[in-house]
Design a protein around this motif. Structure first.
Motif, mmCIF file in Angstrom:
data_model
loop_
_atom_site.group_PDB
_atom_site.id
_atom_site.type_symbol
_atom_site.label_atom_id
_atom_site.label_comp_id
_atom_site.label_asym_id
_atom_site.label_seq_id
_atom_site.Cartn_x
_atom_site.Cartn_y
_atom_site.Cartn_z
ATOM 1 N N GLU A 11 -2.826 -2.308 -2.929
ATOM 2 C CA GLU A 11 -2.774 -0.498 -3.128
ATOM 3 C C GLU A 11 -1.371 -0.425 -2.425
ATOM 4 O O GLU A 11 -1.031 0.831 -2.858
ATOM 5 N N ILE A 12 -0.951 -0.452 -1.708
ATOM 6 C CA ILE A 12 0.595 -0.208 -0.623
ATOM 7 C C ILE A 12 1.744 0.117 -1.901
ATOM 8 O O ILE A 12 2.163 1.015 -2.119
ATOM 9 N N LEU A 13 1.339 -1.445 -2.383
ATOM 10 C CA LEU A 13 2.550 -1.456 -3.442
ATOM 11 C C LEU A 13 2.850 -0.982 -4.775
ATOM 12 O O LEU A 13 3.396 -0.618 -5.715
ATOM 13 N N GLY A 14 1.360 -1.164 -4.996
ATOM 14 C CA GLY A 14 1.665 -0.733 -6.451
ATOM 15 C C GLY A 14 1.233 -1.146 -7.796
ATOM 16 O O GLY A 14 2.207 -2.109 -8.490
ATOM 17 N N ASP A 15 0.847 -3.119 -6.841
ATOM 18 C CA ASP A 15 1.829 -4.131 -8.305
ATOM 19 C C ASP A 15 0.533 -4.681 -7.389
ATOM 20 O O ASP A 15 -0.375 -5.359 -6.829
ATOM 21 N N PRO A 16 -0.172 -6.330 -9.154
ATOM 22 C CA PRO A 16 -1.195 -7.418 -8.976
ATOM 23 C C PRO A 16 -0.886 -7.876 -7.221
ATOM 24 O O PRO A 16 -1.261 -8.543 -6.778
ATOM 25 N N LEU A 17 0.946 -7.559 -7.342
ATOM 26 C CA LEU A 17 1.539 -9.673 -7.369
ATOM 27 C C LEU A 17 1.332 -10.543 -7.230
ATOM 28 O O LEU A 17 2.188 -11.432 -7.311
ATOM 29 N N PHE A 18 0.525 -10.928 -7.252
ATOM 30 C CA PHE A 18 -0.222 -12.727 -8.050
ATOM 31 C C PHE A 18 -1.449 -11.692 -9.321
ATOM 32 O O PHE A 18 -2.698 -11.728 -8.598
ATOM 33 N N VAL A 19 -1.187 -12.988 -9.800
ATOM 34 C CA VAL A 19 -2.454 -13.714 -10.861
ATOM 35 C C VAL A 19 -3.146 -14.922 -10.560
ATOM 36 O O VAL A 19 -2.452 -15.499 -10.134
ATOM 37 N N ARG A 20 -4.189 -15.025 -11.061
ATOM 38 C CA ARG A 20 -5.282 -16.351 -10.931
ATOM 39 C C ARG A 20 -4.236 -17.179 -12.386
ATOM 40 O O ARG A 20 -4.380 -16.701 -13.705
ATOM 41 N N LYS A 34 -5.217 -7.192 -1.481
ATOM 42 C CA LYS A 34 -6.158 -5.399 -2.244
ATOM 43 C C LYS A 34 -5.399 -4.641 -1.244
ATOM 44 O O LYS A 34 -4.789 -4.062 -1.904
ATOM 45 N N ARG A 35 -5.010 -4.644 0.242
ATOM 46 C CA ARG A 35 -4.637 -3.707 -0.067
ATOM 47 C C ARG A 35 -2.944 -3.645 0.174
ATOM 48 O O ARG A 35 -2.609 -2.690 -0.065
ATOM 49 N N THR A 36 -2.492 -4.635 -0.023
ATOM 50 C CA THR A 36 -1.120 -4.477 0.106
ATOM 51 C C THR A 36 -0.531 -4.335 -1.494
ATOM 52 O O THR A 36 0.502 -3.552 -1.973
#
Length: 297
Positions: free
Chosen positions: A45-54, A41-43
């Motif tokens: 917020e920092i990068l502004g992208d979901p990064l991973f999706v289920r 969650k924090r990452t």
């Protein structure tokens, strides 16, 4: 915001790339699933992208998540490739060692140390400066000074000290003050003008001022200089007297004045910041100077 990324965030991303689920990533990292979820969650917020999706097959990276994957791998590889301090042979250490020392310690301690460092650590450069005490703790804490060689009285609180040797004082003048055997009474000594050495802060007190008062005597100090080297020069050109460390004598142009009694000497120490004890180079330096001045058994 990217500067707020921490190593734990990168390790969490790497585990998710490799394991594909939060539970498997948590197990690989030996942390709870909640900890991984909070870091993700924090990452995000920092990068502004979901990064991973289920998905039905676990967590898969987004397009941006795929884009940064090689960067995450490279950053972690660089961190893991960082050598530990003890893994670097002293002969391969390449850095600057900053030493702060009195001129007395520069003569007796630093000269030999530089010679030995040239052999043991030829890539280490040495920068020597005159002793200071007011900002010594801060400058050591910030890495500006690695080690100091001085008297115990000049070491401020917050530093570690390693005793090296005890020095005694000898009274000297630019001309003989007595003829033949015997010693000069202290009452006769204080009739002469004195020169004192004050390395850190200019003062007319000198190291023996209080001692003379304890003898019921008062001397007349007419000159204060920052080094014993300059003290010797001035004594040769005047009728003043002074106390010099015994290990700096004999000195051309100076004559010892035998006395009935002498002021107490001083302890020469190596001083360093507590954090220096984990530095292999400084540990070697401290071990070398301690062994050099260790009393013979």
């Amino acid at each position: 915001m990217i500067e707020k990324l921490e190593l734990n965030h990168l390790r969490m991303l790497s585990a998710l790339y490799e394991q594909g689920t939060v539970s498997a990533a948590a197990e690989a990292l030996d942390v709870s699933q909640q900890a991984v979820s909070l870091q993700l969650k924090r990452t995000r917020e920092i990068l502004g992208d979901p990064l991973f999706v289920r998905t039905g097959h676990g967590m898969v990276p987004t397009a941006y998540g795929q884009l940064i994957q090689p960067h995450v791998r490279q950053l972690l590889a660089l961190v893991h490739a960082m050598p530990l301090p003890a893994s670097i042979p002293l002969v391969e250490v390449e850095r600057t060692l900053s030493i702060s020392a009195t001129d007395h310690a520069q003569r007796l301690v630093v000269g030999d140390l530089i010679s030995e460092l040239r052999r043991a650590a030829p890539r280490v450069r040495v920068k020597v400066s005159n002793i200071e005490s007011a900002a010594l703790v801060r400058r050591m804490q910030e890495g500006e000074i690695g080690v100091a060689f001085t008297t115990s009285g000049y070491v401020p609180e917050g530093l570690l000290t390693i005793p090296l040797f005890t020095e005694r004082y000898v009274c000297v003048a630019g001309r003989p003050l007595i003829e033949g055997p015997g010693s000069l009474p202290l009452q006769a000594l204080v009739a002469h003008d004195f020169l004192v050495v004050s390395p850190a802060v200019p003062t007319f007190d000198g190291s023996a001022g209080q001692w003379f008062e304890q003898q019921g005597l008062r001397r007349r100090v007419v000159a204060s200089v920052p080094s014993f080297f300059m003290a010797a020069e001035y004594l040769r050109q005047s009728d003043m007297v002074a106390f010099m460390p015994s290990r700096l004598l004999p000195c051309e142009g100076l004559f010892e004045v035998p006395l009935e009694k002498y002021p107490p000497g001083f302890e020469v120490v190596a001083a360093c910041h507590p954090s220096a004890m984990s530095d292999p180079l400084l540990s070697w330096v401290l071990g070398h100077v301690r062994a050099r001045f260790a009393p013979a058994r």
